[in-house]
Write a protein that holds these residues in place. Structure first.
Motif, PDB file in Angstrom:
ATOM      1  N   VAL A 176       0.808  -1.211   0.000  1.00 28.76           N
ATOM      2  CA  VAL A 176       0.000   0.000   0.000  1.00 28.76           C
ATOM      3  C   VAL A 176       0.845   1.267   0.000  1.00 28.76           C
ATOM      4  O   VAL A 176       0.435   2.301  -0.512  1.00 28.76           O
ATOM      5  CB  VAL A 176      -0.985  -0.003   1.191  1.00 28.76           C
ATOM      6  CG1 VAL A 176      -0.266   0.258   2.497  1.00 28.76           C
ATOM      7  CG2 VAL A 176      -2.086   1.011   0.985  1.00 28.76           C
ATOM      8  N   LEU A 235      -3.209  -8.943   7.699  1.00 35.27           N
ATOM      9  CA  LEU A 235      -2.648  -7.753   8.336  1.00 35.27           C
ATOM     10  C   LEU A 235      -1.955  -6.867   7.298  1.00 35.27           C
ATOM     11  O   LEU A 235      -2.091  -5.649   7.294  1.00 35.27           O
ATOM     12  CB  LEU A 235      -1.637  -8.194   9.400  1.00 35.27           C
ATOM     13  CG  LEU A 235      -1.317  -7.203  10.504  1.00 35.27           C
ATOM     14  CD1 LEU A 235      -2.579  -6.753  11.201  1.00 35.27           C
ATOM     15  CD2 LEU A 235      -0.368  -7.821  11.508  1.00 35.27           C
ATOM     16  N   LEU A 236      -1.223  -7.518   6.376  1.00 37.75           N
ATOM     17  CA  LEU A 236      -0.416  -6.783   5.406  1.00 37.75           C
ATOM     18  C   LEU A 236      -1.263  -6.291   4.235  1.00 37.75           C
ATOM     19  O   LEU A 236      -1.060  -5.204   3.699  1.00 37.75           O
ATOM     20  CB  LEU A 236       0.689  -7.714   4.886  1.00 37.75           C
ATOM     21  CG  LEU A 236       1.960  -7.095   4.349  1.00 37.75           C
ATOM     22  CD1 LEU A 236       2.576  -6.181   5.378  1.00 37.75           C
ATOM     23  CD2 LEU A 236       2.934  -8.203   3.993  1.00 37.75           C
ATOM     24  N   PHE A 239      -5.625  -4.298   5.552  1.00 34.18           N
ATOM     25  CA  PHE A 239      -5.768  -2.887   5.921  1.00 34.18           C
ATOM     26  C   PHE A 239      -5.258  -2.008   4.784  1.00 34.18           C
ATOM     27  O   PHE A 239      -4.606  -2.482   3.868  1.00 34.18           O
ATOM     28  CB  PHE A 239      -4.994  -2.601   7.205  1.00 34.18           C
ATOM     29  CG  PHE A 239      -5.614  -3.237   8.422  1.00 34.18           C
ATOM     30  CD1 PHE A 239      -6.653  -2.604   9.087  1.00 34.18           C
ATOM     31  CD2 PHE A 239      -5.181  -4.456   8.890  1.00 34.18           C
ATOM     32  CE1 PHE A 239      -7.239  -3.182  10.204  1.00 34.18           C
ATOM     33  CE2 PHE A 239      -5.760  -5.050  10.008  1.00 34.18           C
ATOM     34  CZ  PHE A 239      -6.794  -4.404  10.660  1.00 34.18           C
TER      35      PHE A 239
ATOM     36  N   ALA B 135      -7.758  -5.202  14.375  1.00 33.97           N
ATOM     37  CA  ALA B 135      -6.309  -5.398  14.294  1.00 33.97           C
ATOM     38  C   ALA B 135      -5.844  -6.421  15.318  1.00 33.97           C
ATOM     39  O   ALA B 135      -5.004  -7.271  15.019  1.00 33.97           O
ATOM     40  CB  ALA B 135      -5.579  -4.071  14.502  1.00 33.97           C
ATOM     41  N   VAL B 138      -6.960  -9.886  14.005  1.00 34.74           N
ATOM     42  CA  VAL B 138      -6.245 -10.356  12.820  1.00 34.74           C
ATOM     43  C   VAL B 138      -4.793 -10.702  13.133  1.00 34.74           C
ATOM     44  O   VAL B 138      -4.242 -11.668  12.613  1.00 34.74           O
ATOM     45  CB  VAL B 138      -6.330  -9.282  11.702  1.00 34.74           C
ATOM     46  CG1 VAL B 138      -5.308  -9.544  10.627  1.00 34.74           C
ATOM     47  CG2 VAL B 138      -7.716  -9.260  11.113  1.00 34.74           C
ATOM     48  N   SER B 139      -4.177  -9.915  14.027  1.00 38.15           N
ATOM     49  CA  SER B 139      -2.764 -10.140  14.316  1.00 38.15           C
ATOM     50  C   SER B 139      -2.582 -11.256  15.325  1.00 38.15           C
ATOM     51  O   SER B 139      -1.452 -11.563  15.716  1.00 38.15           O
ATOM     52  CB  SER B 139      -2.123  -8.859  14.854  1.00 38.15           C
ATOM     53  OG  SER B 139      -2.627  -8.584  16.134  1.00 38.15           O
ATOM     54  N   ILE B 143      -0.647  -7.373  18.078  1.00 37.41           N
ATOM     55  CA  ILE B 143      -0.947  -5.944  18.160  1.00 37.41           C
ATOM     56  C   ILE B 143      -2.101  -5.812  19.132  1.00 37.41           C
ATOM     57  O   ILE B 143      -3.166  -6.382  18.908  1.00 37.41           O
ATOM     58  CB  ILE B 143      -1.347  -5.367  16.792  1.00 37.41           C
ATOM     59  CG1 ILE B 143      -0.187  -5.459  15.816  1.00 37.41           C
ATOM     60  CG2 ILE B 143      -1.800  -3.928  16.935  1.00 37.41           C
ATOM     61  CD1 ILE B 143      -0.575  -5.132  14.395  1.00 37.41           C
ATOM     62  N   THR B 188       8.615   4.558   6.904  1.00 41.50           N
ATOM     63  CA  THR B 188       8.002   3.449   6.174  1.00 41.50           C
ATOM     64  C   THR B 188       9.039   2.397   5.807  1.00 41.50           C
ATOM     65  O   THR B 188       8.758   1.204   5.808  1.00 41.50           O
ATOM     66  CB  THR B 188       7.319   3.984   4.907  1.00 41.50           C
ATOM     67  OG1 THR B 188       6.337   4.943   5.297  1.00 41.50           O
ATOM     68  CG2 THR B 188       6.641   2.878   4.133  1.00 41.50           C
ATOM     69  N   LYS B 193       7.067  -4.387   8.309  1.00 43.08           N
ATOM     70  CA  LYS B 193       6.150  -4.284   7.167  1.00 43.08           C
ATOM     71  C   LYS B 193       4.681  -4.440   7.558  1.00 43.08           C
ATOM     72  O   LYS B 193       3.811  -3.803   6.982  1.00 43.08           O
ATOM     73  CB  LYS B 193       6.501  -5.367   6.135  1.00 43.08           C
ATOM     74  CG  LYS B 193       7.370  -4.849   5.022  1.00 43.08           C
ATOM     75  CD  LYS B 193       7.163  -5.549   3.693  1.00 43.08           C
ATOM     76  CE  LYS B 193       7.467  -6.956   3.595  1.00 43.08           C
ATOM     77  NZ  LYS B 193       8.142  -7.731   2.754  1.00 43.08           N
ATOM     78  N   GLU B 194       4.417  -5.303   8.558  1.00 42.94           N
ATOM     79  CA  GLU B 194       3.029  -5.629   8.881  1.00 42.94           C
ATOM     80  C   GLU B 194       2.256  -4.425   9.404  1.00 42.94           C
ATOM     81  O   GLU B 194       1.033  -4.378   9.333  1.00 42.94           O
ATOM     82  CB  GLU B 194       2.960  -6.741   9.938  1.00 42.94           C
ATOM     83  CG  GLU B 194       3.359  -8.098   9.437  1.00 42.94           C
ATOM     84  CD  GLU B 194       4.861  -8.251   9.322  1.00 42.94           C
ATOM     85  OE1 GLU B 194       5.587  -7.438   9.944  1.00 42.94           O
ATOM     86  OE2 GLU B 194       5.330  -9.153   8.610  1.00 42.94           O
ATOM     87  N   ILE B 196       2.527  -1.206   8.444  1.00 45.73           N
ATOM     88  CA  ILE B 196       2.407  -0.038   7.582  1.00 45.73           C
ATOM     89  C   ILE B 196       0.972   0.243   7.118  1.00 45.73           C
ATOM     90  O   ILE B 196       0.485   1.371   7.284  1.00 45.73           O
ATOM     91  CB  ILE B 196       3.394  -0.159   6.405  1.00 45.73           C
ATOM     92  CG1 ILE B 196       4.816   0.005   6.947  1.00 45.73           C
ATOM     93  CG2 ILE B 196       3.131   0.883   5.336  1.00 45.73           C
ATOM     94  CD1 ILE B 196       5.891  -0.396   5.996  1.00 45.73           C
ATOM     95  N   PRO B 197       0.244  -0.764   6.574  1.00 43.13           N
ATOM     96  CA  PRO B 197      -1.128  -0.456   6.158  1.00 43.13           C
ATOM     97  C   PRO B 197      -1.998   0.022   7.319  1.00 43.13           C
ATOM     98  O   PRO B 197      -2.788   0.954   7.173  1.00 43.13           O
ATOM     99  CB  PRO B 197      -1.647  -1.791   5.614  1.00 43.13           C
ATOM    100  CG  PRO B 197      -0.442  -2.572   5.282  1.00 43.13           C
ATOM    101  CD  PRO B 197       0.597  -2.151   6.259  1.00 43.13           C
ATOM    102  N   LEU B 198      -1.814  -0.598   8.475  1.00 45.72           N
ATOM    103  CA  LEU B 198      -2.591  -0.227   9.652  1.00 45.72           C
ATOM    104  C   LEU B 198      -2.268   1.201  10.081  1.00 45.72           C
ATOM    105  O   LEU B 198      -3.160   1.994  10.416  1.00 45.72           O
ATOM    106  CB  LEU B 198      -2.253  -1.206  10.783  1.00 45.72           C
ATOM    107  CG  LEU B 198      -3.183  -1.240  11.966  1.00 45.72           C
ATOM    108  CD1 LEU B 198      -4.585  -1.578  11.521  1.00 45.72           C
ATOM    109  CD2 LEU B 198      -2.697  -2.263  12.969  1.00 45.72           C
TER     110      LEU B 198
END
Lengths: 261, 281
Positions: A176, A235-236, A239, B135, B138-139, B143, B188, B193-194, B196-198
């Protein structure tokens, strides 16, 4: 015989009831915990700095009670409805395997929720007034409504496209951050070419699209989709939809500002 | 009677929010998927709870917190302004005329209020609660919902506090936003990596129902008190910063958690390595 049956039923009911009450109590306590900081901050500043007595204590108490109960019901409903619904639809689309319908659904969800969003309507009206100043009476009304409708349409298309990009991104497994960083780079490059008043409108448009009901639903959709596809990490890949949905409206309104200069 | 009318208003506003979503879901469910929604009764019940709950929540805020908070946010700048004027006159400074230059040291109450109100409103934000729950689920619990929300809240608090300082000093907003994005870009590449979208998502979530009215009131109050500041630009500037800084703090939280875990693991590993070597020798 009858008696044992009876007590059996009441015992089951009592266990159920106790469990439900316990869960209710937990949720209520969580809501109180979430809301306590804001009450403490406002209360402390009011008493220590402003030193004014609260004039409507009854109304205040009623309001706080409503806030706590409302948040509790909302969180309970999240678990029962919004999360399962978003995930069930994501799984069903993944099973169906038709990308075109999935993309159409994402667009419709983004467009539909945004076009009717009250906060966006308010901003569009305000911006329409700005745009129409300097025109004579007759042309002003027309220009105002036309501008407001165009703006609402553009922002709604932007959010629809954001969800489409978000869905395709999950299918393809694109990271993203390239999309977001690239997008904000574009935003910064466009900003100098846009009239000052439109810059405020554009940045505001990014914030109005993430309402309290759309956020859980889109999150569940993304996470559900990512977890039902092989090789995708929820998660990756799950989101990131909300980040896209708050970027594209800014970009689109800025482009509109450049076009209308 | 008044309360009933207000409840009805809040309910109608929430329903208007929900109706398009409902229409889209029902259409695709019936026309495209043609598959019953699992546990439909439960989903309908839950939807009713969401609508009623959100309406009550918004009404309660309108009734109890917003009037008080908004009034305070707008009045706070006056205290600093009073110190500006009074301090200059007492010291006999050059700026005794109409144009009193704001001294940033006089607005400490405003910075403190900005920080605490930013943190506390973010913790009460329902959309962020939802994202936090998801979150954590899912984690698999690596998290924590509460940790994520605290990280976002501190980001917002710091952003609003810095934003008020910016308004007092009169630094142009683009400089602050631009340097903020540079930090985000660098982070970033360094953060796990996990997250970043969150982290990017949490930037968009914060500009929601509870935080925006109070923070906008704070910007408005400051901009009207201090001459030469534009209420429209400065009010929106606070919100722009409030959706930028949580990205940094959430990535920072993940970086810190990563270091912490690695440090703990290496220490544990060290202990384990020591033990066998002791027994074998």
């Amino acid at each position: 015989m009858q008696r044992t049956e009876c007590t059996g039923i009441t015992r089951v009911n009592r266990v159920d009831l106790e469990r439900a009450l316990k869960r209710c109590g937990e949720l209520l306590w969580q809501s109180v915990r979430d809301l306590l900081p804001i009450v403490l901050v406002v209360g402390a500043f009011q008493l220590l700095l402003f030193r004014q007595p609260l004039d409507d204590v009854a109304g205040l108490m009623l309001g706080l009670a409503l806030v706590v109960v409302g948040l509790t019901l909302f969180v309970a409903g999240l678990d029962m409805a919004l999360f399962p619904l978003g995930e069930a639809m994501a799984h069903a689309f993944a099973k169906k395997g038709n990308v075109a319908w999935l993309v159409a659904f994402a667009f419709a969800l983004g467009f539909g929720t945004t076009f009717a969003e009250p906060a966006l309507i308010a901003i569009a009206d305000k911006a329409g007034e700005l745009k129409a100043t300097g025109l004579d009476e007759e042309a002003r009304g027309l220009a105002r409504t036309r501008f407001a409708m165009t703006l609402r349409g553009v922002v709604a298309v932007a959010v629809g496209l954001a969800l489409v990009i978000g869905v395709i991104r999950i299918l393809k497994g694109w990271p993203v951050h390239y999309l977001i960083i690239g997008g904000y780079l574009l935003v910064m490059m466009l900003t100098p070419f846009v009239p000052r008043a439109m810059i405020g409108v554009a940045y505001d448009a990014g914030g109005v699209t993430t309402s309290t009901i759309t956020v859980p639903l889109t999150t569940a959709l993304g996470v559900g989709l990512a977890s039902s596809l092989r090789g995708r990490n929820p998660l990756l890949d799950g989101f990131g939809m909300i980040a896209l949905a708050s970027l594209t409206p800014i970009l689109f309104v800025l482009v509109l500002g450049v076009a209308w200069r | 009677m008044n309360a009933i009318a207000a409840t009805a208003d809040a309910l109608i506003a929430t329903l208007r929010d929900v109706l398009p979503i409902l229409a889209v879901i029902v259409f695709f469910q019936l026309a495209v998927l043609r598959r019953p929604i699992p546990r439909l009764a439960r989903v309908l019940w839950g939807s009713a709870l969401v609508v009623v709950g959100l309406s009550l929540f918004l009404m309660g805020l309108e009734l109890a917190l917003f009037p008080l908070g908004e009034a305070m946010a707008e009045q706070l700048a006056e205290i600093g302004r009073g110190l500006d004027v009074g301090g200059d006159a007492g010291a006999g400074d050059a700026g005794a005329g109409d144009e009193v230059v704001p001294d940033w040291r006089n607005y400490y109450w405003t910075y403190l209020f900005a920080f605490t109100i930013g943190v506390s409103t973010t913790l009460a934000e329902p959309a962020l609660i939802a994202v936090g729950m998801k979150a954590e689920e899912v984690s698999g619990g690596s998290i924590r919902s509460w940790g994520l929300r605290l990280a976002v809240a501190f980001g917002v608090g710091f952003a609003v506090s810095l934003g008020t300082l910016r308004i007092v000093l009169g630094i142009p907003l683009p400089y602050v936003v631009l340097s903020g994005y540079l930090v985000v870009v660098v982070q970033t590449y360094l953060a796990p990596k996990e997250i970043i979208p969150l982290a990017y998502d949490s930037g968009g979530v914060t500009t929601s129902t509870v935080t925006v009215p109070l923070v906008a009131a704070l910007g408005l109050g400051l901009a009207t008190q201090i001459p030469g500041r534009d209420p429209m630009v400065d009010g929106f500037g606070l919100i722009a910063l409030a959706s930028l800084f949580p990205i940094m703090t959430v990535m920072g939280y993940a970086q810190f958690a990563g270091w912490w875990n690695r440090w703990r693991d290496t220490r544990k590993l060290g202990d384990q390595n020591e033990e066998p070597s002791c027994t074998s020798s």
